[in-house]
Design a protein around this motif. Structure first.
Motif, mmCIF file in Angstrom:
data_model
loop_
_atom_site.group_PDB
_atom_site.id
_atom_site.type_symbol
_atom_site.label_atom_id
_atom_site.label_comp_id
_atom_site.label_asym_id
_atom_site.label_seq_id
_atom_site.Cartn_x
_atom_site.Cartn_y
_atom_site.Cartn_z
ATOM 1 N N ALA A 150 0.684 -1.237 -0.158
ATOM 2 C CA ALA A 150 0.117 0.061 0.083
ATOM 3 C C ALA A 150 0.844 1.273 -0.038
ATOM 4 C CB ALA A 150 -0.849 -0.001 1.457
ATOM 5 N N ILE A 151 1.951 1.212 0.557
ATOM 6 C CA ILE A 151 3.022 2.563 0.659
ATOM 7 C C ILE A 151 3.876 2.351 -0.583
ATOM 8 C CG2 ILE A 151 2.511 2.639 3.173
ATOM 9 C CD1 ILE A 151 5.069 1.798 3.608
ATOM 10 N N SER A 152 4.081 1.589 -0.987
ATOM 11 C CA SER A 152 5.108 1.288 -1.964
ATOM 12 C C SER A 152 5.167 2.349 -3.197
ATOM 13 C CB SER A 152 5.319 -0.060 -2.547
ATOM 14 O OG SER A 152 3.935 -0.233 -3.313
ATOM 15 N N GLY A 153 4.195 2.915 -3.444
ATOM 16 C CA GLY A 153 4.029 3.543 -4.607
ATOM 17 C C GLY A 153 3.655 5.463 -4.271
ATOM 18 N N PHE A 154 4.209 5.352 -2.754
ATOM 19 C CA PHE A 154 3.781 6.799 -2.392
ATOM 20 C C PHE A 154 4.615 7.952 -2.661
ATOM 21 C CE2 PHE A 154 2.134 9.535 1.093
ATOM 22 C CZ PHE A 154 1.222 9.784 0.922
ATOM 23 N N TYR A 155 5.897 7.496 -3.163
ATOM 24 C CA TYR A 155 6.975 8.503 -3.638
ATOM 25 C C TYR A 155 6.412 9.555 -4.592
ATOM 26 C CZ TYR A 155 7.876 6.051 -7.811
ATOM 27 O OH TYR A 155 7.825 5.630 -9.330
ATOM 28 N N THR A 156 5.678 8.864 -5.402
ATOM 29 C CA THR A 156 5.047 9.948 -6.272
ATOM 30 C C THR A 156 4.579 11.426 -5.966
ATOM 31 O OG1 THR A 156 2.927 8.771 -6.689
ATOM 32 C CG2 THR A 156 4.772 8.054 -8.187
ATOM 33 N N THR A 157 3.885 11.066 -4.993
ATOM 34 C CA THR A 157 3.187 12.466 -3.976
ATOM 35 C C THR A 157 4.254 13.479 -3.757
ATOM 36 O OG1 THR A 157 3.103 11.235 -1.941
ATOM 37 C CG2 THR A 157 1.357 11.120 -3.076
ATOM 38 N N LEU A 168 10.890 11.715 -11.118
ATOM 39 C CA LEU A 168 9.525 10.924 -11.216
ATOM 40 C C LEU A 168 9.548 9.961 -12.313
ATOM 41 C CD1 LEU A 168 6.895 9.976 -10.060
ATOM 42 C CD2 LEU A 168 5.676 12.062 -10.859
ATOM 43 N N THR A 169 9.870 10.630 -13.442
ATOM 44 C CA THR A 169 9.640 9.909 -14.790
ATOM 45 C C THR A 169 10.784 8.978 -14.905
ATOM 46 O OG1 THR A 169 8.636 11.723 -16.024
ATOM 47 C CG2 THR A 169 9.925 10.071 -17.222
ATOM 48 N N LYS A 170 11.879 9.240 -14.260
ATOM 49 C CA LYS A 170 13.160 8.325 -14.642
ATOM 50 C C LYS A 170 12.883 6.873 -13.649
ATOM 51 C CE LYS A 170 16.435 11.827 -15.707
ATOM 52 N NZ LYS A 170 17.568 12.872 -15.171
ATOM 53 N N LEU A 171 12.529 7.463 -12.422
ATOM 54 C CA LEU A 171 12.183 6.256 -11.425
ATOM 55 C C LEU A 171 11.033 5.412 -11.966
ATOM 56 C CD1 LEU A 171 12.709 8.038 -7.889
ATOM 57 C CD2 LEU A 171 14.108 6.855 -9.232
ATOM 58 N N SER A 172 10.055 5.811 -12.448
ATOM 59 C CA SER A 172 9.022 5.050 -12.749
ATOM 60 C C SER A 172 9.212 4.311 -14.037
ATOM 61 C CB SER A 172 7.572 5.927 -13.125
ATOM 62 O OG SER A 172 7.927 6.771 -14.057
ATOM 63 N N SER A 173 10.004 4.802 -14.885
ATOM 64 C CA SER A 173 10.308 4.284 -16.336
ATOM 65 C C SER A 173 11.231 3.132 -15.955
ATOM 66 C CB SER A 173 10.969 5.102 -17.111
ATOM 67 O OG SER A 173 10.152 6.412 -17.593
ATOM 68 N N LEU A 174 12.128 3.054 -14.811
ATOM 69 C CA LEU A 174 13.086 2.171 -14.580
ATOM 70 C C LEU A 174 12.265 0.969 -14.105
ATOM 71 C CD1 LEU A 174 15.803 0.811 -14.015
ATOM 72 C CD2 LEU A 174 15.965 2.133 -11.851
ATOM 73 N N PHE A 175 11.172 1.362 -13.249
ATOM 74 C CA PHE A 175 10.431 0.222 -12.521
ATOM 75 C C PHE A 175 9.724 -0.448 -13.662
ATOM 76 C CE2 PHE A 175 6.185 -0.574 -11.228
ATOM 77 C CZ PHE A 175 6.210 -1.751 -10.335
ATOM 78 N N ASN A 176 9.163 0.274 -14.649
ATOM 79 C CA ASN A 176 8.200 -0.300 -15.582
ATOM 80 C C ASN A 176 9.077 -1.251 -16.373
ATOM 81 O OD1 ASN A 176 5.724 0.932 -15.198
ATOM 82 N ND2 ASN A 176 6.283 2.639 -15.914
ATOM 83 N N ILE A 177 10.503 -0.928 -16.693
ATOM 84 C CA ILE A 177 11.209 -1.954 -17.593
ATOM 85 C C ILE A 177 11.625 -3.082 -16.876
ATOM 86 C CG2 ILE A 177 13.582 -1.786 -18.700
ATOM 87 C CD1 ILE A 177 13.291 1.143 -19.151
ATOM 88 N N ILE A 178 11.954 -2.783 -15.585
ATOM 89 C CA ILE A 178 12.402 -4.187 -14.831
ATOM 90 C C ILE A 178 11.261 -5.019 -14.690
ATOM 91 C CG2 ILE A 178 13.260 -4.919 -12.515
ATOM 92 C CD1 ILE A 178 15.090 -2.295 -12.483
#
Length: 420
Positions: A150-157, A168-178
């Motif tokens: 539940a708290i794992s995606g809260f960094y975006t806020t 934000l884009t770099k972190l989320s993109s890296l996550f999506n790729i992996i």
């Protein structure tokens, strides 16, 4: 050398957009500049969704894919206990300089999320009694780790509040790729709903959990806490929770009233139309400040609306033409249902609500819209229930279309009545 070429290309794009801004009636440089990082991030998110839908549709049986979709639906519903309204509150608080609010909210979310664990535990018991022992085990495991999920995606806020869209884009993109690579490998080698679900959730917890609990610390410069924002986040969580239930209700009902195979079909036929809608929404964060800063009138909005209508209709026609080829090439097992996807995409016309909705916010009429969306969530639940009960999968599609068009019509009525 590369930097010089990049700079020249950027200048050419800017000059080109500046030249044609007056012809299309839009500030193209504004949208190109502001939408760059948003569009890059959304690209990887959309690409992930597209790749996974292809993999699941071709490597998994409809039964397994349907079960996976059902589990993720229930997991999504469980997030109503994770104080969904806290995201909006924290973004506002951080933007005002109260950066300590982030970890204060994170603790509240973690605490309340244990109710979500009980919710998932209840489903584990139900599935056990129903005879689906492997689903029961999955829900049991998910219930034990849900607060961390539940708290794992809260960094975006925090990053949104600090307007660090690049990070934000770099972190989320890296996550999506992996995550895409690992989930695809898991689906290909195991074809097991158990391992696909566990890997999906664990990747989220490990990578995004690290972002949310540790990586964000380097961006926090003070410990100031806005308690009013915490209270505000809790207060609006209820209405957001209702919307969450409404948006997942049809998937849950399809699984119980029809079958897991029917749910798999529903997910595939709505997949690409939903991705197109998400892409269109990428530019929504830029629309409101642009409307407010230029003090546009109702007449100006209507003028832009005509151009927006042309774009929306164009995107509808393009998909109607391409859909048969897309399903033939990428979703051959589901080709017989391409007509349902084409029918569902007609609801994209409802995207016309974006301009009047943001204008209502500018005119301080957001209360009326938010009140309507509370009732519209109840309407969606009722439409989905009766549509699926009486007409099956077709009823689910028609319910979604009717709901989206209803939202658009009511928004326009508010716009015409309350805006000068």
């Amino acid at each position: 050398m590369f930097k010089k070429q990049y700079s020249n290309l950027k200048d050419k794009i800017y000059k080109f957009s500046k030249r044609y801004s007056s012809k299309v009636g839009l500030d193209l440089p504004y949208f190109i500049k502001g939408g760059f990082w948003l569009s890059i991030g959304q690209f990887f998110g959309t690409l992930k969704g597209f790749i996974l839908s292809i993999v699941f549709a071709n490597f998994l049986s409809k039964e397994v894919f349907g079960q996976y979709s059902f589990i993720m639906t229930i997991l999504s519903i469980a997030t109503i206990f994770a104080l969904l309204g806290m995201s909006v509150a924290v973004i506002q608080a951080v933007a005002k300089g109260y950066e300590g609010t982030y970890f204060r909210a994170l603790k509240e979310i973690f605490k309340w999320s244990w109710l979500g664990s009980l919710f998932l535990l209840g489903f584990s018991v139900y599935e056990y009694l129903y005879g689906w022992f492997h689903l029961s085990l999955i829900f049991l495991i998910l219930s034990s780790i849900f607060p961390f999920y539940a708290i794992s995606g809260f960094y975006t806020t925090l990053l949104n509040g600090k307007k660090r869209f690049d990070i934000l884009t770099k972190l989320s993109s890296l996550f999506n790729i992996i995550s895409t690579i690992l989930i695809v490998l898991t689906a290909y080698f195991t074809e097991s709903v158990f391992w696909i679900t566990i890997i999906t959730v664990l990747i989220q917890i490990v990578i995004n959990g690290y972002y949310s609990m540790f990586y964000v610390k380097r961006f926090i410069t003070n410990n100031n806490i806005d308690e009013d924002s915490i209270k505000f986040g809790k207060s609006i969580s209820l209405s957001i929770a209702l919307s969450n239930i409404a948006n997942n209700f049809d998937s849950m009902i399809i699984a119980y009233f029809l079958s897991f195979e029917e749910l798999a079909i529903f997910k595939i036929v709505t997949s690409i139309p939903n991705q197109i809608k998400i892409l269109a929404k990428t530019f929504i964060p830029m629309i409101l400040p642009k409307i407010a800063s230029e003090d546009l009138s109702k007449r100006d909005i209507m003028k832009h609306l005509k151009k927006f209508f042309v774009v929306v209709v164009f995107l509808i026609v393009v998909y109607l033409v391409l859909a048969p080829f897309i399903f033939k090439w990428f979703y051959p097992k589901y080709y017989d249902y391409v007509w349902l996807s084409m029918l569902f995409h007609l609801s994209f016309l409802s995207m016309l609500y974006i301009l009047p909705y943001n204008y209502l916010i500018k005119e301080k009429e957001a209360r009326l819209i938010n009140k309507f969306y509370t009732y519209s969530s109840l309407i969606l639940i009722l439409l989905s229930f009766f549509g699926i009960y009486f007409y099956g999968l077709l009823g689910a599609i028609i319910a979604r279309i009717f709901y989206r068009l209803l939202v658009m019509i009511i928004t326009f009525l508010f716009f015409l009545k309350y805006c000068k």
